[in-house]
Design an enzyme around this catalytic site. Sequence first.
Site, PDB file in Angstrom:
ATOM      1  N   ASP A 190      -7.893  58.786   3.019  1.00 50.11           N
ATOM      2  CA  ASP A 190      -7.862  58.854   4.576  1.00 50.11           C
ATOM      3  C   ASP A 190      -8.005  57.367   5.142  1.00 50.11           C
ATOM      4  O   ASP A 190      -8.814  56.887   4.917  1.00 50.11           O
ATOM      5  CB  ASP A 190      -8.852  59.781   5.217  1.00 50.11           C
ATOM      6  CG  ASP A 190      -8.690  59.988   6.573  1.00 50.11           C
ATOM      7  OD1 ASP A 190      -8.597  59.210   7.559  1.00 50.11           O
ATOM      8  OD2 ASP A 190      -8.538  61.421   7.394  1.00 50.11           O
ATOM      9  N   CYS A 244     -11.608  66.287   7.122  1.00 52.66           N
ATOM     10  CA  CYS A 244     -10.782  65.877   5.919  1.00 52.66           C
ATOM     11  C   CYS A 244      -9.715  66.893   5.964  1.00 52.66           C
ATOM     12  O   CYS A 244      -9.854  67.945   5.859  1.00 52.66           O
ATOM     13  CB  CYS A 244     -11.775  65.967   4.758  1.00 52.66           C
ATOM     14  SG  CYS A 244     -10.567  65.439   3.312  1.00 52.66           S
ATOM     15  N   ARG A 264      -8.821  56.310   7.919  1.00 47.45           N
ATOM     16  CA  ARG A 264      -9.822  56.172   8.827  1.00 47.45           C
ATOM     17  C   ARG A 264     -11.227  55.881   8.086  1.00 47.45           C
ATOM     18  O   ARG A 264     -12.501  55.834   8.663  1.00 47.45           O
ATOM     19  CB  ARG A 264     -10.041  57.277   9.834  1.00 47.45           C
ATOM     20  CG  ARG A 264      -8.808  57.591  10.513  1.00 47.45           C
ATOM     21  CD  ARG A 264      -8.760  58.672  11.355  1.00 47.45           C
ATOM     22  NE  ARG A 264      -8.766  59.815  10.090  1.00 47.45           N
ATOM     23  CZ  ARG A 264      -8.636  61.038  10.581  1.00 47.45           C
ATOM     24  NH1 ARG A 264      -8.775  61.540  11.672  1.00 47.45           N
ATOM     25  NH2 ARG A 264      -8.579  62.188   9.447  1.00 47.45           N
ATOM     26  N   CYS A 324     -12.233  59.315   0.014  1.00 50.58           N
ATOM     27  CA  CYS A 324     -11.049  60.074   0.482  1.00 50.58           C
ATOM     28  C   CYS A 324     -10.247  58.773   0.771  1.00 50.58           C
ATOM     29  O   CYS A 324     -10.319  57.730   1.308  1.00 50.58           O
ATOM     30  CB  CYS A 324     -11.080  60.695   1.700  1.00 50.58           C
ATOM     31  SG  CYS A 324      -9.674  61.732   2.153  1.00 50.58           S
ATOM     32  N   HIS A 371     -15.632  63.064   4.021  1.00 53.15           N
ATOM     33  CA  HIS A 371     -15.771  62.865   5.637  1.00 53.15           C
ATOM     34  C   HIS A 371     -15.291  64.125   6.273  1.00 53.15           C
ATOM     35  O   HIS A 371     -14.591  64.845   5.808  1.00 53.15           O
ATOM     36  CB  HIS A 371     -14.710  61.708   5.964  1.00 53.15           C
ATOM     37  CG  HIS A 371     -13.309  62.171   5.771  1.00 53.15           C
ATOM     38  ND1 HIS A 371     -12.615  62.203   6.697  1.00 53.15           N
ATOM     39  CD2 HIS A 371     -12.650  62.013   4.816  1.00 53.15           C
ATOM     40  CE1 HIS A 371     -11.293  62.583   6.212  1.00 53.15           C
ATOM     41  NE2 HIS A 371     -11.220  62.351   5.037  1.00 53.15           N
TER      42      HIS A 371
HETATM   43 CO    CO Z   1     -10.053  63.243   3.714  1.00 47.56          CO
END
Ligand code: CO
Length: 207
Positions: free
Chosen positions: A44, A101, A46, A42, A98
């Site tokens: 993302d 999400c 993090r 992803c 994750h």
């Molecule tokens: Co995500």
Amino acid sequence: MKSYEKLLLENKAWAAEQVGKDPEYFSRLSHLQTPEFLWIGCSDSRVPANEITNTAPGEIFVHRNIANMVVHTDLNMLSVLQYAVQVLKVKHIIVCGHYGCGGVRAALSHQDLGLINKWLRNIKDVYYFHKDELQGLEGDARVDRLTELNVQEQVMNLAKTSIVQMAWRSENRPTLHGWVYRLTDGILHNLIRMDPNTSIDPVYTYD
Ligand code: CO
């Protein structure tokens, strides 16, 4: 100092640190990359592939998009996949989702988000496919379970590509993995593994 200027400054410090530890570091890496892994994760911020697996530059070939999707019409993903499998000859492909999400959460909402509706539609289809199980869950439990099922479906989507099937047949690789990362403790969990030549529904197989 502006925030982006700090990035450039930190980069100089990082590069100097690497050379301090290993004078050949960059000259070696600049010659070739031989990563054993393709990571489809992803976007993302993090969930950075190298940091959470404690790997160095050169070890993981990375593709990231919203909610770690393997969409069979996505030329970007397919180009990365083809290069990783046919040229870099990766041994493993990891689809990593994750918990928490935002993409998965948004797919469960009814908000009209414009263009991104079309991307999230692929996750809605995963929901629909597993509706019976997911309808029995609520709130975060439903989002988390859809996150897991989505990872599994994306691993299946890899197995449905002619790129993976061809490498399975001719070179008995790559192994496909579906993992999920927990933001709250930093731990990766194994959800699914597909070894080369795992049988899939014949409608998706190519000669
Ligand atoms: Co995500």
